[in-house]
Write a protein that holds these residues in place. Sequence first.
Motif, PDB file in Angstrom:
ATOM      1  N   ARG A  82       2.003   9.204  -6.184  1.00  0.00           N
ATOM      2  CA  ARG A  82       2.526  10.669  -5.723  1.00  0.00           C
ATOM      3  C   ARG A  82       3.467  10.922  -7.142  1.00  0.00           C
ATOM      4  O   ARG A  82       3.669  12.115  -7.665  1.00  0.00           O
ATOM      5  CB  ARG A  82       3.394  10.675  -4.700  1.00  0.00           C
ATOM      6  CG  ARG A  82       2.476  11.083  -3.542  1.00  0.00           C
ATOM      7  CD  ARG A  82       2.392  12.210  -2.717  1.00  0.00           C
ATOM      8  NE  ARG A  82       3.175  13.314  -2.168  1.00  0.00           N
ATOM      9  CZ  ARG A  82       3.619  13.294  -1.083  1.00  0.00           C
ATOM     10  NH1 ARG A  82       3.686  12.599  -0.211  1.00  0.00           N
ATOM     11  NH2 ARG A  82       4.494  14.414  -0.922  1.00  0.00           N
TER      12      ARG A  82
ATOM     13  N   GLU B 243       1.099   4.008  -2.832  1.00  0.00           N
ATOM     14  CA  GLU B 243       1.171   5.686  -2.682  1.00  0.00           C
ATOM     15  C   GLU B 243       2.418   6.405  -3.127  1.00  0.00           C
ATOM     16  O   GLU B 243       2.229   7.462  -3.760  1.00  0.00           O
ATOM     17  CB  GLU B 243       1.041   5.760  -1.004  1.00  0.00           C
ATOM     18  CG  GLU B 243       0.869   7.217  -0.880  1.00  0.00           C
ATOM     19  CD  GLU B 243       0.369   7.353   0.739  1.00  0.00           C
ATOM     20  OE1 GLU B 243       0.743   8.521   1.291  1.00  0.00           O
ATOM     21  OE2 GLU B 243       0.189   6.324   1.396  1.00  0.00           O
TER      22      GLU B 243
ATOM     23  N   ASP C 284       0.959  -1.125  -0.038  1.00  0.00           N
ATOM     24  CA  ASP C 284       0.115   0.038  -0.119  1.00  0.00           C
ATOM     25  C   ASP C 284       0.884   1.276   0.216  1.00  0.00           C
ATOM     26  O   ASP C 284       0.607   2.195  -0.664  1.00  0.00           O
ATOM     27  CB  ASP C 284      -0.966   0.082   1.328  1.00  0.00           C
ATOM     28  CG  ASP C 284      -0.513  -0.114   2.464  1.00  0.00           C
ATOM     29  OD1 ASP C 284       0.954  -0.782   2.582  1.00  0.00           O
ATOM     30  OD2 ASP C 284      -1.024   0.385   3.479  1.00  0.00           O
TER      31      ASP C 284
END
Length: 92
Positions: free
Chosen positions: A84, A80, A76
């Motif tokens: 980004r 992320e 996870d």
Amino acid sequence: MTVKFGKQTVHALLDKDSRGNYIQVSSIDDKMWSLDIRQMFTTEDGEIKPTTKGIRANEELVVDLLVECMKALPEDLFDEVMERIDNENAEG
């Protein structure tokens, strides 16, 4: 952090906690380019200064270091980070 040779560019100063501690990400362009990630603290006068805690990786090591850091992340957090990066690349 004072760099004796070359040019230091600070890319980020991230709040570490509410006590005036930070993590600074900078690059140093000298004979060999380096990435420096350093813990910083705030003096009683309000000046932000480096600690001895940190790492400097030169261009020969930085790719392997970052790849291993990414491999160490849970899925996870990896997703992320990639999201980004994608968003910042799209913004230009």
